[in-house]
Design an enzyme around this catalytic site. Structure first.
Site, PDB file in Angstrom:
ATOM      1  N   GLU A 326       0.903  -1.143   0.180  1.00  0.00           N
ATOM      2  CA  GLU A 326      -0.104   0.156   0.105  1.00  0.00           C
ATOM      3  C   GLU A 326       0.856   1.167   0.092  1.00  0.00           C
ATOM      4  OE1 GLU A 326      -1.518   3.067   0.626  1.00  0.00           O
ATOM      5  OE2 GLU A 326      -1.767   2.512   2.860  1.00  0.00           O
ATOM      6  N   CYS A 360      -2.595   8.591   3.902  1.00  0.00           N
ATOM      7  CA  CYS A 360      -2.200   7.787   2.600  1.00  0.00           C
ATOM      8  C   CYS A 360      -3.680   7.920   1.805  1.00  0.00           C
ATOM      9  CB  CYS A 360      -2.484   6.319   2.814  1.00  0.00           C
ATOM     10  SG  CYS A 360      -0.981   5.781   4.015  1.00  0.00           S
TER      11      CYS A 360
END
Length: 617
Positions: A326, A360
């Site tokens: 990720e 994020c």
């Protein structure tokens, strides 16, 4: 015309209705005969009785007590971090990014050998934990749940001091999502890890086919600094529930909090009767991270930058260790002309400025339709000009500090590049040059932004709300997809229209008329496409990703088993190939005629001799 229901059934229904009417009549008579005070007293007594029964029958969940040490409470009085100082190779300095106060002694930077030893210890503990019952695993999650609920203040204060975020942002990003994950695992986790029945296929209709989910053993995780509590507990909860051990490397920019969080983990494991070595926390730099990837973990999850993600892939390739990556994102926030500004503007502010933009799945690119662009900007400015920035634990703070050293300078370079190309800063846009005041970058709103500017191409990871004016839905989609990243996305507008736009976005997640709701929905997988990485954590897919899948087939109907037909037994008969062709037509023919032809071919293969095979001289 005969009655629709048998006479006996009609009579039974009639009796039930009569009883219901009698009960209802009694209830109405009772209500008429008593005054409001009496009824309230009876209702209160019923509620008290219910609560008493619930308390007496409730499952006992052990309470764990973990306190901050005096040194953790006070830090190192009078000692400050000097900006620009290089981190030593064997130690990790720990300081508050908002005040630059040293939080305690330097943390130890582990060597590769120390990390491999942690993996060995975790593997031994996992062999015992793999035998635990679902009940024990649920108990562990409830112990952690109780600890979180009873220690929210301390958890958030520790996170705030280590990462610079205000307490409200810590409550959002550290506490709420972690509790939601626990609740989902307690409710649905076992269901998704139990063997799953699958179709065995036409030719094996008498078989039972299942997929089993077995723990990978030791899961390795390398997590970032932006949410130091949740980033540890998120992989911990899923992996321990799946039967794994966890070795997690925390960021060198947020290692101090792992002291307190690590003691909490140890206390929860002990209270639930789990092995003490089941969770190992690693502190260190690249050497420690490389050892975690190559040191024998069954699988590794990495959350971080694209560049380091590539290094993780290279290292994992040497040992063929599976990885989940990720790698952050640059999420679009699309505001269509029929969007409700009263709803989406507060969402935009939260998307840009929560945790000082260090998310994020934070919103980094705001595409606003030209018909409502000016009203959107005006509404944003009404709030943005009032935002209060400062030390995370100060009262009334909206935005805290930047956790990474030099991140504020990087954000400034992106803003300066945009301004040099014609963008206009509406508020903020200039960092305090006095670095001794803390690692801050002011909440910034910038308009007139284009895709020629770095701020639209590179991940900002800072408190910048950059606005692009668009003229159509098609332009919004084109610009949103004109990006190397593809993690999350957000679209605001009428539901049907927003869904049409969202369906065209190249992203791993899309939220309609909300911001990042896909992360709060813990049944959903989290991850992206393109340079945002691949595979998923969280949700059903992430939970099952903690396991190795195993396909199992067994006879499902008594007295029916598989035997190799005589023509196919070694040495095969001359009719073996004709037999195979006949089976294909019989089972997979496109219609009944072809299937019947296959049956005839099968009989022919058994009864008639096969033609002689041609031979080469």
């Amino acid at each position: 015309m005969p009655p629709l229901l048998p006479e006996a059934t009609l009579e039974a229904v009639s009796r039930c209705l009569a009883v219901a009417a009698e009960v209802l009549g009694w209830a109405l008579d009772f209500l008429r005969a008593h005054d409001t005070t009496t009824l309230a007293a009876l209702a209160g007594g019923a509620i008290a009785a219910y609560l008493l029964v619930a308390a007496l029958t409730a499952e006992h969940v052990p309470r764990v007590h973990v306190a901050l040490t005096p040194e953790e409470q006070t830090g190192v009085p009078g000692k400050k971090w000097i900006p620009g100082t290089l981190f030593p190779a064997d130690r990790i300095p720990c300081y508050d990014p908002g005040s630059l106060d040293m939080l305690g002694p330097d943390m130890h930077a582990m060597s590769a050998g120390e990390v491999r030893d942690r993996i060995v210890r975790a593997r031994a503990a996992q062999k015992e934990w793999a035998k635990s019952s679902w009940g024990q695993r649920r108990l562990l999650l409830k112990v952690i749940q109780r600890f979180i609920l009873e220690n929210q203040d301390t958890i958030c204060r520790v996170s705030a001091r280590d990462s610079g975020k205000p307490l409200v942002d810590a409550a959002f990003g550290e506490i709420l999502v972690t509790l939601e994950k626990i609740k989902w695992l307690l409710r649905d986790g076992e269901r998704w890890l139990k063997p799953e029945k699958r179709a065995a296929g036409l030719m094996m209709f008498y078989k039972k086919a299942t997929v089993e989910y077995h723990p990978v053993g030791v899961m390795g995780a390398i997590v970032p600094w932006n949410y130091p509590f949740h980033n540890v507990f998120n992989p911990l909860l899923a992996n321990l529930f799946a039967g794994n051990a966890l070795v997690v490397k925390v960021s060198e920019y947020a290692s101090w909090s792992s002291n307190y969080y690590g003691r909490a983990i140890a206390a929860c494991l002990e209270a639930a009767g789990a092995p003490a070595d089941l969770v190992q926390i690693v502190t260190g730099y690249a050497e420690a991270g490389n050892a975690l990837v190559t040191g024998g973990c069954g699988k590794v999850v990495f959350v971080g930058s694209t560049g380091v993600g590539r290094a993780v892939m290279r290292a994992a390739a040497e040992t063929l260790t599976p990885v989940v990556l990720e790698l952050g994102g640059k999420d679009p926030f699309i505001v269509l002309e029929d969007a409700d500004l009263g709803q989406c503007v507060p969402m935009a502010l939260r998307g840009a400025f929560q945790s000082c933009g260090q998310n994020c799945a934070g919103a980094e690119r705001f595409y606003v339709h030209e018909k409502i662009h000016d009203r959107f900007v005006d509404s944003v400015m009404q709030a943005a000009t009032k935002l209060r920035q400062g030390w995370a634990l100060s009262p009334g703070i909206d935005c805290g500090a930047m956790c990474m050293p030099a991140q504020a300078q990087y954000v400034q370079s992106l803003v300066d590049d945009a301004v040099a190309q014609g963008a206009v800063v509406k508020v903020g846009g200039k960092m305090n040059l006095d670095l001794s005041a803390g690692q801050f970058y002011p909440p910034t709103v910038i308009v007139g932004v284009t895709h020629d500017m770095r701020i639209m191409r590179e991940e900002v990871f800072g408190p910048v709300l950059a606005i692009v004016k668009i003229s159509s839905d098609e332009e919004a989609v084109r610009l949103a997809n004109d990006c190397d990243f593809g993690l999350g996305s957000n679209v605001f507008g009428s539901k049907a229209r927003a869904l049409r736009v969202g369906a065209q976005l190249e992203a791993g997640m899309t939220t309609i008329n909300d911001f990042c709701a896909t992360y709060m929905a813990q049944s959903l997988p989290f991850g992206g496409v393109k340079h945002s990485g691949f595979d998923r954590f969280a949700g059903v897919e992430g939970l099952r990703g903690c396991c190795n899948m195993k396909s199992v087939v067994v006879d499902g109907i008594p007295f029916i088993r598989t035997d190799i037909p005589p023509p196919l037994q070694y040495p095969v008969q001359d009719c073996a190939f004709a037999f195979c062709k006949a089976l294909c037509h019989m089972f997979f023919g496109l219609n009944l005629r072809e299937q019947a032809m296959g049956l005839c071919m099968l009989a022919k293969a058994f009864l008639l001799p096969a033609p002689a095979a041609s031979k080469k001289d």
